[in-house]
Design a protein around this motif. Structure first.
Motif, PDB file in Angstrom:
ATOM      1  N   ARG A  57       0.833  -1.208   0.000  1.00 36.86           N
ATOM      2  CA  ARG A  57       0.000   0.000   0.000  1.00 36.86           C
ATOM      3  C   ARG A  57       0.866   1.255   0.000  1.00 36.86           C
ATOM      4  NH1 ARG A  57      -2.633   2.854   4.607  1.00 36.86           N
ATOM      5  NH2 ARG A  57      -4.329   4.033   3.703  1.00 36.86           N
ATOM      6  N   ALA A  58       1.879   1.282   0.841  1.00 40.39           N
ATOM      7  CA  ALA A  58       2.774   2.444   0.905  1.00 40.39           C
ATOM      8  C   ALA A  58       3.499   2.642  -0.422  1.00 40.39           C
ATOM      9  CB  ALA A  58       3.772   2.269   2.034  1.00 40.39           C
ATOM     10  N   ASP A  59       3.911   1.558  -1.049  1.00 40.62           N
ATOM     11  CA  ASP A  59       4.597   1.639  -2.336  1.00 40.62           C
ATOM     12  C   ASP A  59       3.679   2.198  -3.418  1.00 40.62           C
ATOM     13  OD1 ASP A  59       6.814   1.067  -4.164  1.00 40.62           O
ATOM     14  OD2 ASP A  59       5.495  -0.525  -4.947  1.00 40.62           O
ATOM     15  N   VAL A  60       2.436   1.721  -3.447  1.00 38.70           N
ATOM     16  CA  VAL A  60       1.479   2.203  -4.445  1.00 38.70           C
ATOM     17  C   VAL A  60       1.167   3.676  -4.218  1.00 38.70           C
ATOM     18  CG1 VAL A  60      -0.898   1.960  -5.298  1.00 38.70           C
ATOM     19  CG2 VAL A  60       0.485  -0.067  -4.896  1.00 38.70           C
ATOM     20  N   VAL A  61       0.986   4.085  -2.973  1.00 41.60           N
ATOM     21  CA  VAL A  61       0.703   5.488  -2.660  1.00 41.60           C
ATOM     22  C   VAL A  61       1.875   6.367  -3.088  1.00 41.60           C
ATOM     23  CG1 VAL A  61       0.364   7.138  -0.768  1.00 41.60           C
ATOM     24  CG2 VAL A  61      -0.972   5.039  -0.842  1.00 41.60           C
ATOM     25  N   GLN A  62       3.100   5.923  -2.852  1.00 47.20           N
ATOM     26  CA  GLN A  62       4.289   6.695  -3.265  1.00 47.20           C
ATOM     27  C   GLN A  62       4.325   6.880  -4.783  1.00 47.20           C
ATOM     28  OE1 GLN A  62       6.940   8.131  -1.652  1.00 47.20           O
ATOM     29  NE2 GLN A  62       5.932   7.793   0.298  1.00 47.20           N
ATOM     30  N   ARG A  63       4.064   5.789  -5.518  1.00 47.95           N
ATOM     31  CA  ARG A  63       4.078   5.871  -6.985  1.00 47.95           C
ATOM     32  C   ARG A  63       2.944   6.753  -7.499  1.00 47.95           C
ATOM     33  NH1 ARG A  63       3.270   0.752  -9.324  1.00 47.95           N
ATOM     34  NH2 ARG A  63       2.746  -0.118  -7.306  1.00 47.95           N
ATOM     35  N   MET A  64       1.771   6.635  -6.871  1.00 48.23           N
ATOM     36  CA  MET A  64       0.646   7.489  -7.263  1.00 48.23           C
ATOM     37  C   MET A  64       0.965   8.958  -7.013  1.00 48.23           C
ATOM     38  SD  MET A  64      -2.755   5.562  -5.920  1.00 48.23           S
ATOM     39  CE  MET A  64      -3.495   4.206  -6.779  1.00 48.23           C
ATOM     40  N   ALA A  65       1.537   9.249  -5.856  1.00 50.50           N
ATOM     41  CA  ALA A  65       1.885  10.632  -5.516  1.00 50.50           C
ATOM     42  C   ALA A  65       2.886  11.198  -6.513  1.00 50.50           C
ATOM     43  CB  ALA A  65       2.446  10.700  -4.099  1.00 50.50           C
ATOM     44  N   LYS A  66       3.842  10.397  -6.905  1.00 51.04           N
ATOM     45  CA  LYS A  66       4.831  10.834  -7.903  1.00 51.04           C
ATOM     46  C   LYS A  66       4.149  11.188  -9.221  1.00 51.04           C
ATOM     47  CE  LYS A  66       8.821   9.084 -10.406  1.00 51.04           C
ATOM     48  NZ  LYS A  66       8.391   8.341 -11.579  1.00 51.04           N
ATOM     49  N   ASP A  67       3.205  10.344  -9.648  1.00 52.01           N
ATOM     50  CA  ASP A  67       2.478  10.619 -10.888  1.00 52.01           C
ATOM     51  C   ASP A  67       1.612  11.868 -10.766  1.00 52.01           C
ATOM     52  OD1 ASP A  67       3.583   8.486 -12.240  1.00 52.01           O
ATOM     53  OD2 ASP A  67       1.911   7.129 -11.832  1.00 52.01           O
ATOM     54  N   LEU A  68       1.002  12.071  -9.615  1.00 55.27           N
ATOM     55  CA  LEU A  68       0.176  13.265  -9.410  1.00 55.27           C
ATOM     56  C   LEU A  68       1.012  14.532  -9.431  1.00 55.27           C
ATOM     57  CD1 LEU A  68      -2.325  12.066  -6.658  1.00 55.27           C
ATOM     58  CD2 LEU A  68      -2.699  12.227  -9.121  1.00 55.27           C
ATOM     59  N   ILE A  69       2.214  14.472  -8.871  1.00 55.48           N
ATOM     60  CA  ILE A  69       3.099  15.635  -8.892  1.00 55.48           C
ATOM     61  C   ILE A  69       3.562  15.920 -10.318  1.00 55.48           C
ATOM     62  CG2 ILE A  69       5.375  16.473  -8.182  1.00 55.48           C
ATOM     63  CD1 ILE A  69       4.872  15.007  -5.497  1.00 55.48           C
ATOM     64  N   GLU A  70       3.938  14.869 -11.047  1.00 50.05           N
ATOM     65  CA  GLU A  70       4.397  15.038 -12.430  1.00 50.05           C
ATOM     66  C   GLU A  70       3.340  15.697 -13.305  1.00 50.05           C
ATOM     67  OE1 GLU A  70       5.575  11.316 -14.080  1.00 50.05           O
ATOM     68  OE2 GLU A  70       7.317  11.117 -12.770  1.00 50.05           O
TER      69      GLU A  70
ATOM     70  N   TYR B 142      -5.778   6.378 -16.033  1.00 53.47           N
ATOM     71  CA  TYR B 142      -5.122   6.465 -17.347  1.00 53.47           C
ATOM     72  C   TYR B 142      -3.701   5.905 -17.289  1.00 53.47           C
ATOM     73  CZ  TYR B 142      -3.046   8.442 -21.538  1.00 53.47           C
ATOM     74  OH  TYR B 142      -2.378   8.603 -22.719  1.00 53.47           O
ATOM     75  N   ARG B 143      -3.023   6.101 -16.167  1.00 54.91           N
ATOM     76  CA  ARG B 143      -1.655   5.596 -16.010  1.00 54.91           C
ATOM     77  C   ARG B 143      -1.588   4.100 -15.732  1.00 54.91           C
ATOM     78  NH1 ARG B 143       2.760   9.620 -14.837  1.00 54.91           N
ATOM     79  NH2 ARG B 143       2.129  11.281 -16.238  1.00 54.91           N
ATOM     80  N   GLY B 144      -2.741   3.448 -15.595  1.00 50.75           N
ATOM     81  CA  GLY B 144      -2.761   1.998 -15.496  1.00 50.75           C
ATOM     82  C   GLY B 144      -2.914   1.406 -14.109  1.00 50.75           C
ATOM     83  N   TYR B 145      -3.194   2.219 -13.114  1.00 52.35           N
ATOM     84  CA  TYR B 145      -3.416   1.678 -11.779  1.00 52.35           C
ATOM     85  C   TYR B 145      -4.770   0.966 -11.755  1.00 52.35           C
ATOM     86  CZ  TYR B 145       0.431   4.583 -10.172  1.00 52.35           C
ATOM     87  OH  TYR B 145       1.656   5.153 -10.007  1.00 52.35           O
ATOM     88  N   PRO B 146      -4.886  -0.126 -10.999  1.00 49.41           N
ATOM     89  CA  PRO B 146      -6.187  -0.805 -10.894  1.00 49.41           C
ATOM     90  C   PRO B 146      -7.233   0.141 -10.299  1.00 49.41           C
ATOM     91  CG  PRO B 146      -4.436  -2.182 -10.010  1.00 49.41           C
ATOM     92  CD  PRO B 146      -3.828  -0.844 -10.287  1.00 49.41           C
ATOM     93  N   THR B 147      -8.440   0.075 -10.816  1.00 53.54           N
ATOM     94  CA  THR B 147      -9.509   0.982 -10.393  1.00 53.54           C
ATOM     95  C   THR B 147      -9.753   0.906  -8.885  1.00 53.54           C
ATOM     96  OG1 THR B 147     -10.528   0.716 -12.557  1.00 53.54           O
ATOM     97  CG2 THR B 147     -11.890   1.661 -10.834  1.00 53.54           C
ATOM     98  N   TYR B 148      -9.715  -0.295  -8.336  1.00 52.92           N
ATOM     99  CA  TYR B 148      -9.933  -0.431  -6.889  1.00 52.92           C
ATOM    100  C   TYR B 148      -8.857   0.320  -6.107  1.00 52.92           C
ATOM    101  CZ  TYR B 148     -10.355  -2.222  -2.216  1.00 52.92           C
ATOM    102  OH  TYR B 148     -10.463  -2.298  -0.854  1.00 52.92           O
ATOM    103  N   ASP B 149      -7.589   0.166  -6.510  1.00 50.54           N
ATOM    104  CA  ASP B 149      -6.501   0.866  -5.823  1.00 50.54           C
ATOM    105  C   ASP B 149      -6.679   2.375  -5.923  1.00 50.54           C
ATOM    106  OD1 ASP B 149      -5.325  -1.470  -5.027  1.00 50.54           O
ATOM    107  OD2 ASP B 149      -3.721  -1.420  -6.526  1.00 50.54           O
ATOM    108  N   VAL B 150      -7.081   2.853  -7.090  1.00 52.28           N
ATOM    109  CA  VAL B 150      -7.272   4.290  -7.278  1.00 52.28           C
ATOM    110  C   VAL B 150      -8.363   4.799  -6.331  1.00 52.28           C
ATOM    111  CG1 VAL B 150      -8.037   6.077  -8.887  1.00 52.28           C
ATOM    112  CG2 VAL B 150      -6.452   4.309  -9.656  1.00 52.28           C
ATOM    113  N   MET B 151      -9.488   4.119  -6.321  1.00 54.78           N
ATOM    114  CA  MET B 151     -10.600   4.590  -5.500  1.00 54.78           C
ATOM    115  C   MET B 151     -10.279   4.489  -4.001  1.00 54.78           C
ATOM    116  SD  MET B 151     -12.373   5.675  -7.857  1.00 54.78           S
ATOM    117  CE  MET B 151     -13.718   6.325  -6.926  1.00 54.78           C
ATOM    118  N   ALA B 152      -9.522   3.481  -3.614  1.00 57.90           N
ATOM    119  CA  ALA B 152      -9.202   3.298  -2.201  1.00 57.90           C
ATOM    120  C   ALA B 152      -8.080   4.211  -1.727  1.00 57.90           C
ATOM    121  CB  ALA B 152      -8.822   1.840  -1.941  1.00 57.90           C
TER     122      ALA B 152
END
Length: 83
Positions: free
Chosen positions: A22-35, A51-61
């Motif tokens: 979870r922490a790893d996914v949040v870090q990668r998501m945050a990096k994409d949001l900053i970019e 759009y960047r390919g994260y699973p919908t469940y992970d995105v919503m959660a």
């Protein structure tokens, strides 16, 4: 019938602990949001993460956590520059 050949032993269970994943996914998501500069708006953040390919469940959660992490990273970078 014969048994299929298996070159690798399959692991029964997750490859990493749930908290670590979870922490790893949040870090990668945050990096994409900053970019993409989409951490301010939840709708934009959801769109870009899907759009960047994260699973919908992970995105919503995790979108809220990713937005918060992105803001914290930007605040920390700004504070380190000011010092």
């Amino acid at each position: 019938m014969h048994k299929p050949v298996s070159l690798f032993k399959f692991i029964d269970g997750p490859l990493m602990a749930q908290e670590q994943r979870r922490a790893d996914v949040v870090q990668r998501m945050a990096k994409d949001l900053i970019e993409t500069d989409t951490y301010r708006c939840e709708r934009d953040a959801i769109r870009i993460l899907i759009y960047r390919g994260y699973p919908t469940y992970d995105v919503m959660a995790l979108v809220g956590y990713a937005q918060q992490e992105a803001e914290e990273q930007l605040n920390a970078a700004e504070m380190s520059r000011a010092s």
